[in-house]
Scaffold this active site. Structure first.
Site, PDB file in Angstrom:
ATOM      1  CG  HIS A  22      -1.751   1.216   1.386  1.00  0.00           C
ATOM      2  ND1 HIS A  22      -3.049   1.288   0.939  1.00  0.00           N
ATOM      3  CD2 HIS A  22      -1.480   2.440   1.940  1.00  0.00           C
ATOM      4  CE1 HIS A  22      -3.549   2.491   1.196  1.00  0.00           C
ATOM      5  NE2 HIS A  22      -2.604   3.210   1.811  1.00  0.00           N
ATOM      6  CD  GLU A  23       1.688   3.624   3.705  1.00  0.00           C
ATOM      7  OE1 GLU A  23       1.967   4.677   3.099  1.00  0.00           O
ATOM      8  OE2 GLU A  23       0.652   3.485   4.372  1.00  0.00           O
ATOM      9  CG  HIS A  26       0.370   6.342  -0.584  1.00  0.00           C
ATOM     10  ND1 HIS A  26      -0.711   6.883  -1.249  1.00  0.00           N
ATOM     11  CD2 HIS A  26      -0.143   5.664   0.486  1.00  0.00           C
ATOM     12  CE1 HIS A  26      -1.835   6.551  -0.620  1.00  0.00           C
ATOM     13  NE2 HIS A  26      -1.514   5.801   0.428  1.00  0.00           N
TER      14      HIS A  26
END
Length: 448
Positions: A22-23, A26
């Site tokens: 997920h990170e 980003h």
């Protein structure tokens, strides 16, 4: 204790994989948009490990493994050198900031697709949805032993786990379910399970008992699939592949006969006489069954043998055929997740269904014990859930940032810093309340 440590380990593996992915979404999109990333952290709190790359980004693994974050250069969070202003997050066009915010959930969806694809390539062992001696709502609807469930509410059903999932969702929301079956005689029939008539006060834990469906165990040959060390069978020389023909003179035609005859005969006399076929040789084996005590205080006799693989509905596809299956499974799971979320919001489902890290840890451990394919399916479900939750328009989540950016697009200027701070506090309180309720539900499940 082994279950405890197993649950902790598989929770760490689950969160580590999904949070990192997920990170990374980003992080990589921020880099592509020219934003300077100050820190990429898996976990919160004090870093346990850290290194810095040539771009000046700190990569860290922190002590509290319940999430992660990507910290970007931003004038709202500190002074920025003049030469670095073009790399500040707040200086980027709103479209790029939206892309950065959406990248985390998007990468979770990509992970979901990949996990489902790999699950189908590996092959997920399951059971055919054939019913055994129904009770409760299922019996009232006319479902009979030997019925094979083929569809629920128009959706094709190819496994027992899928059938239970679909019926469970309907039962939680008290929605009637239309079930199509093929009877043991080969006829097609439609049954309606009237979940709308279930009392509202029925605890969620009792719903499956009220549904009344039980799996018809697949008939297996009386061939030994496993022999437990230190048990009577191993001591007597029984081996994997041996076929048990008779126990105390009684013919054995299936593994179910072994499971019933051993405790029945051993209750009279623990000494058992077995006739076993090994290759072309027939052997007479004498052994003494062990008496074991269950948690509820009851006792039973065992000899320490297991059957061959009981699964009769392995979901397995080739590399290319698994691609559309992965998309279909992701779409179906998304609809189910959104449906349950809607039921929670409108009050058709109890908040008892909310789960926290403890329940997730137990399911992670349980799915890992079932094999790689089941664990991949579990990872896909949690990853998709993270994507959906993060896209909710709640300040502090990615969906909240996207909402702010959408307002900025419409009004032509950013949402005021004061409004953003207020929203962050509201969002934080909402998350704390939800996490508190989830932990409370977890603890209640442990107690009961």
């Amino acid at each position: 204790m082994s279950e405890f440590f197993g649950s902790v380990w598989w929770l760490l593996v689950t969160l580590g994989l999904l949070v990192t992915f997920h990170e990374f979404g980003h992080f990589i999109v921020a880099r592509l948009c020219g934003v300077k990333v100050l820190r990429f952290s898996v976990g919160f709190g004090k870093p346990l490990w850290m290194r810095r790359d040539r771009h000046g980004t700190e990569f860290a693994v922190a002590a509290i493994p319940l999430g992660g974050y990507v910290k970007m250069l931003d004038e709202r969070e500190g002074e920025v050198a003049t030469e670095d202003l073009d790399q500040a997050h707040n200086r980027k066009p709103v479209g790029q900031r939206m892309a950065i915010a959406a990248a985390g959930p998007a990468f979770n969806i990509i992970f979901t697709l990949f996990a489902f694809w790999l699950m189908f390539v590996v092959g997920k062992p399951d059971f055919l949805p054939v019913v055994d001696a129904p009770g409760g709502v299922a019996a009232e609807a006319g479902i009979e032993a030997g019925d094979r469930i083929t569809a629920i509410n128009g959706s094709a059903i190819d496994s027992w786990s899928k059938a239970i999932q679909k019926l469970g969702e309907n039962a939680v929301g008290r929605y009637d379910a239309t079930v199509e079956v093929r009877t043991a005689a080969g006829a097609e029939a439609t049954r309606v399970l009237a979940f709308s008539k279930l009392p509202e006060q029925v605890p969620e834990a009792e719903l499956f008992d009220r549904i009344g469906l039980r799996l018809q165990p697949p008939k297996l040959d009386p061939v030994i699939g496993s022999v437990s060390e230190g048990m009577p069978a191993a001591a007597a020389g029984l081996k994997v592949g041996d076929r048990i023909l008779r126990i105390n003179g009684h013919d054995v035609s299936s593994f179910a006969d072994i499971e019933s005859m051993v405790p029945e005969q051993a209750a009279r006399d623990p000494q058992l006489d077995l006739v076993v076929k090994r290759a072309d040789e027939q052997l007479d084996i004498r052994l003494k069954a062990n008496e074991i005590r269950a948690k509820d205080g009851s006792t039973r006799f065992v000899i320490g043998v297991g059957s061959t693989d009981r699964h009769n509905a392995t979901l397995k596809y080739g590399l290319l055929d698994a691609v559309p299956q992965a998309f279909a499974e992701t779409w179906d799971t998304t609809k189910s997740s959104l449906g349950i979320m809607k039921m929670l919001i409108v009050g058709r489902a109890s908040l008892d269904n909310l789960s926290g890290p403890i329940t997730i840890a137990r399911f992670a451990n349980g799915s890992a014990q079932l094999g790689l394919a089941w664990f991949l399916g579990f990872l896909a479900l949690i990853s998709l859930s993270l994507a959906i939750i993060n896209l909710l328009p709640i300040p502090i989540l990615d969906g909240g940032h996207l909402l702010y950016y959408l307002i900025e697009l419409i009004k032509g200027s950013p949402v005021s810093e004061r409004s953003q701070i207020a929203g962050q506090y509201v969002g934080l309180m909402m998350l704390v309340a939800l996490m508190g309720l989830a932990f409370y539900n977890d603890i209640l499940r442990l107690i009961h």
